[in-house]
Design a protein around this motif. Structure first.
Motif, mmCIF file in Angstrom:
data_model
loop_
_atom_site.group_PDB
_atom_site.id
_atom_site.type_symbol
_atom_site.label_atom_id
_atom_site.label_comp_id
_atom_site.label_asym_id
_atom_site.label_seq_id
_atom_site.Cartn_x
_atom_site.Cartn_y
_atom_site.Cartn_z
ATOM 1 N N LEU A 18 0.831 -1.199 0.000
ATOM 2 C CA LEU A 18 0.000 0.000 0.000
ATOM 3 C C LEU A 18 0.871 1.256 0.000
ATOM 4 O O LEU A 18 1.766 1.384 0.834
ATOM 5 C CB LEU A 18 -0.889 -0.020 1.254
ATOM 6 C CG LEU A 18 -1.774 1.191 1.537
ATOM 7 C CD1 LEU A 18 -2.890 1.297 0.499
ATOM 8 C CD2 LEU A 18 -2.357 1.088 2.943
ATOM 9 N N PRO A 19 0.654 2.219 -0.908
ATOM 10 C CA PRO A 19 1.400 3.493 -0.834
ATOM 11 C C PRO A 19 1.008 4.219 0.448
ATOM 12 O O PRO A 19 -0.188 4.360 0.743
ATOM 13 C CB PRO A 19 0.928 4.255 -2.078
ATOM 14 C CG PRO A 19 0.250 3.252 -2.941
ATOM 15 C CD PRO A 19 -0.284 2.192 -2.043
ATOM 16 N N LYS A 20 2.013 4.676 1.195
ATOM 17 C CA LYS A 20 1.735 5.197 2.536
ATOM 18 C C LYS A 20 2.383 6.554 2.778
ATOM 19 O O LYS A 20 3.325 6.952 2.098
ATOM 20 C CB LYS A 20 2.218 4.196 3.592
ATOM 21 C CG LYS A 20 1.369 2.932 3.660
ATOM 22 C CD LYS A 20 1.918 1.914 4.630
ATOM 23 C CE LYS A 20 3.157 1.232 4.088
ATOM 24 N NZ LYS A 20 2.886 0.389 2.899
ATOM 25 N N ARG A 101 5.621 6.855 0.733
ATOM 26 C CA ARG A 101 5.837 7.757 -0.393
ATOM 27 C C ARG A 101 6.070 9.197 0.037
ATOM 28 O O ARG A 101 6.589 10.002 -0.714
ATOM 29 C CB ARG A 101 4.610 7.679 -1.319
ATOM 30 C CG ARG A 101 4.255 6.243 -1.755
ATOM 31 C CD ARG A 101 5.279 5.699 -2.743
ATOM 32 N NE ARG A 101 5.162 6.422 -3.998
ATOM 33 C CZ ARG A 101 6.097 7.236 -4.493
ATOM 34 N NH1 ARG A 101 7.231 7.425 -3.858
ATOM 35 N NH2 ARG A 101 5.902 7.871 -5.626
ATOM 36 N N HIS A 102 5.663 9.516 1.271
ATOM 37 C CA HIS A 102 5.876 10.859 1.820
ATOM 38 C C HIS A 102 6.080 10.696 3.321
ATOM 39 O O HIS A 102 5.308 9.991 3.980
ATOM 40 C CB HIS A 102 4.686 11.767 1.535
ATOM 41 C CG HIS A 102 4.787 13.127 2.156
ATOM 42 N ND1 HIS A 102 5.528 14.159 1.598
ATOM 43 C CD2 HIS A 102 4.260 13.628 3.298
ATOM 44 C CE1 HIS A 102 5.438 15.237 2.360
ATOM 45 N NE2 HIS A 102 4.670 14.942 3.400
ATOM 46 N N ALA A 318 -4.092 10.408 5.893
ATOM 47 C CA ALA A 318 -2.712 10.859 6.037
ATOM 48 C C ALA A 318 -2.293 11.752 4.874
ATOM 49 O O ALA A 318 -1.632 12.778 5.072
ATOM 50 C CB ALA A 318 -1.778 9.656 6.159
ATOM 51 N N VAL A 319 -2.658 11.358 3.662
ATOM 52 C CA VAL A 319 -2.305 12.179 2.501
ATOM 53 C C VAL A 319 -2.947 13.560 2.627
ATOM 54 O O VAL A 319 -2.293 14.598 2.427
ATOM 55 C CB VAL A 319 -2.754 11.505 1.189
ATOM 56 C CG1 VAL A 319 -2.574 12.463 0.012
ATOM 57 C CG2 VAL A 319 -1.968 10.217 0.952
ATOM 58 N N THR A 320 -4.218 13.591 2.965
ATOM 59 C CA THR A 320 -4.941 14.861 3.049
ATOM 60 C C THR A 320 -4.368 15.756 4.141
ATOM 61 O O THR A 320 -4.354 16.983 4.012
ATOM 62 C CB THR A 320 -6.438 14.609 3.300
ATOM 63 O OG1 THR A 320 -6.924 13.685 2.323
ATOM 64 C CG2 THR A 320 -7.238 15.886 3.195
ATOM 65 N N LEU A 333 -2.875 10.567 -3.829
ATOM 66 C CA LEU A 333 -4.244 10.059 -3.803
ATOM 67 C C LEU A 333 -4.535 9.201 -5.035
ATOM 68 O O LEU A 333 -5.234 8.183 -4.942
ATOM 69 C CB LEU A 333 -5.239 11.219 -3.721
ATOM 70 C CG LEU A 333 -5.303 11.949 -2.372
ATOM 71 C CD1 LEU A 333 -6.164 13.198 -2.486
ATOM 72 C CD2 LEU A 333 -5.834 11.031 -1.266
ATOM 73 N N LYS A 334 -3.985 9.591 -6.176
ATOM 74 C CA LYS A 334 -4.159 8.789 -7.385
ATOM 75 C C LYS A 334 -3.521 7.413 -7.213
ATOM 76 O O LYS A 334 -4.093 6.385 -7.604
ATOM 77 C CB LYS A 334 -3.548 9.509 -8.578
ATOM 78 C CG LYS A 334 -3.733 8.769 -9.897
ATOM 79 C CD LYS A 334 -3.099 9.539 -11.047
ATOM 80 C CE LYS A 334 -3.249 8.760 -12.355
ATOM 81 N NZ LYS A 334 -2.584 9.445 -13.490
ATOM 82 N N GLU A 335 -2.304 7.378 -6.608
ATOM 83 C CA GLU A 335 -1.661 6.092 -6.336
ATOM 84 C C GLU A 335 -2.534 5.217 -5.456
ATOM 85 O O GLU A 335 -2.680 4.005 -5.693
ATOM 86 C CB GLU A 335 -0.304 6.306 -5.657
ATOM 87 C CG GLU A 335 0.813 6.776 -6.556
ATOM 88 C CD GLU A 335 2.151 6.764 -5.836
ATOM 89 O OE1 GLU A 335 2.493 5.727 -5.216
ATOM 90 O OE2 GLU A 335 2.846 7.792 -5.868
#
Length: 347
Positions: A18-20, A101-102, A318-320, A333-335
């Protein structure tokens, strides 16, 4: 294919790939025993551990204060820019393996300044590793300067101004021993940070009471609460956090290691989610607490009977909540959307 269920075979595989995003990580808390001993020898720093096993045995804690004693001892072996580069690079190499990823990293400059280390060496080493990881691995990052709440707040503004002249930080935070050290003591430096356009976060509501979360919000003007698990003790506070969409950077392994919860199965993360709170999972000080982000997610989701769909919700949160550009958020988010929609994941 049937929907992904919470089984030992499927959930770990789903989380591993999962991209995290990680939002609550103290870079000094990634100091593994092997590096601790290597740096102590290289820099001529005496520590009371002669073997890796002895150092690892010391990474057992009764509460936050007992952890901090070992944590600050570990920090004493970091003396040169090279040390901070190697420490940060080692964490980012784990990020690459774990598909983070971040990453947003906290650092504690006051500890290193007290050890005679130049601020330029601390920030320079960390930032060089962050730049290399973005170039080589496409891992974006943000660096957050944390003030230690059990120190005198008076010198904090001058330190912040020095750090801003050097560049490389996106925000400030507040960490260290929580009990007896309310956030409001640092009102001045957080006001200055706000005037400079820096992001503001604070540890509150882990060992400290819900009142500390209120102070962090209303006195410090923070955008995220680090930990925040005790908010459920105050229903009015829960409504405030939900209505204002305030992210909580929860660290399950840390909470168990520091006796906030007896075991993962009694952690309140599922209840936080059910209450509509903006929850994320993070690893805090993974070298000391027994696992990095993947381990925190897999074990916590499994113990609380949460699913792969919950993992996706946590990562979208987390991304948001991340302090990165809108363009980077849309890419992340696309990932996530593509990963969740992949037929092999069965969602």
């Amino acid at each position: 294919m049937e929907s992904m269920t919470n089984t030992a075979a499927t959930l770990p595989d789903f989380v591993q790939s999962l991209p995290k995003v990680e939002l609550h990580l103290h870079i000094e808390g990634t100091l593994e025993p092997e590096m601790l001993l290597t740096l102590a020898r290289r820099n001529g720093v005496h520590i009371p551990y002669r073997t890796i096993d002895a150092a690892r045995a010391a990474y057992q804690f009764a509460d936050l204060q007992s952890f901090l004693q070992v944590y600050y001892l570990g920090g004493s072996v970091l003396r040169k820019e090279r040390d901070f580069y190697e420490l940060t690079q080692a964490y980012l190499a784990r990020c690459k393996v774990q598909r983070i990823r971040h990453a947003e990293l906290f650092f504690d400059p006051q500890t290193h300044l007290a050890n005679g280390v130049a601020l330029e060496a601390v920030i320079g080493g960390i930032h060089a590793a962050l730049r290399d990881a973005e170039r080589d691995w496409d891992i974006s990052s943000a660096l957050i300067l944390c003030f230690e709440r059990d120190r005198d707040p008076e010198p904090a503004v001058a330190l912040l101004e020095r750090a801003c002249r050097l560049g490389g930080i996106v925000g400030i935070g507040l960490d260290s021993a929580e009990l007896g050290h309310p956030p409001g003591r640092f009102q001045e430096v957080f006001a200055v940070a706000g005037s400079l356009g820096l992001h503001r976060v604070a540890h509150a509501g882990e060992e400290g009471p819900p009142a500390y979360i209120w102070q962090a919000l209303d006195v410090l003007g923070v955008e995220r609460i680090d930990h925040g698990v005790r908010c459920l003790e105050d229903p009015v506070l829960v409504h405030r956090l939900v209505d204002d969409r305030v992210p909580l950077t929860v660290c399950p392994f840390s909470n168990v290691a520091l006796k906030v919860f007896d075991q993962l199965s009694t952690h309140n993360l599922a209840r936080l989610l059910k209450a509509g709170l903006w929850v994320t999972i993070n690893s805090d000080d993974p070298a000391y607490f027994g696992g990095y982000l993947n381990e925190n997610m897999i074990d916590t989701l499994s113990c609380l009977n949460l699913t792969a769909r919950d993992a996706l919700i946590l990562e979208r949160n987390a991304v948001t909540a991340a302090f990165c550009s809108d363009q980077r958020k849309q890419s992340l988010l696309k990932e996530l959307d593509e990963y969740g929609a992949s037929p092999q994941n069965g969602l």
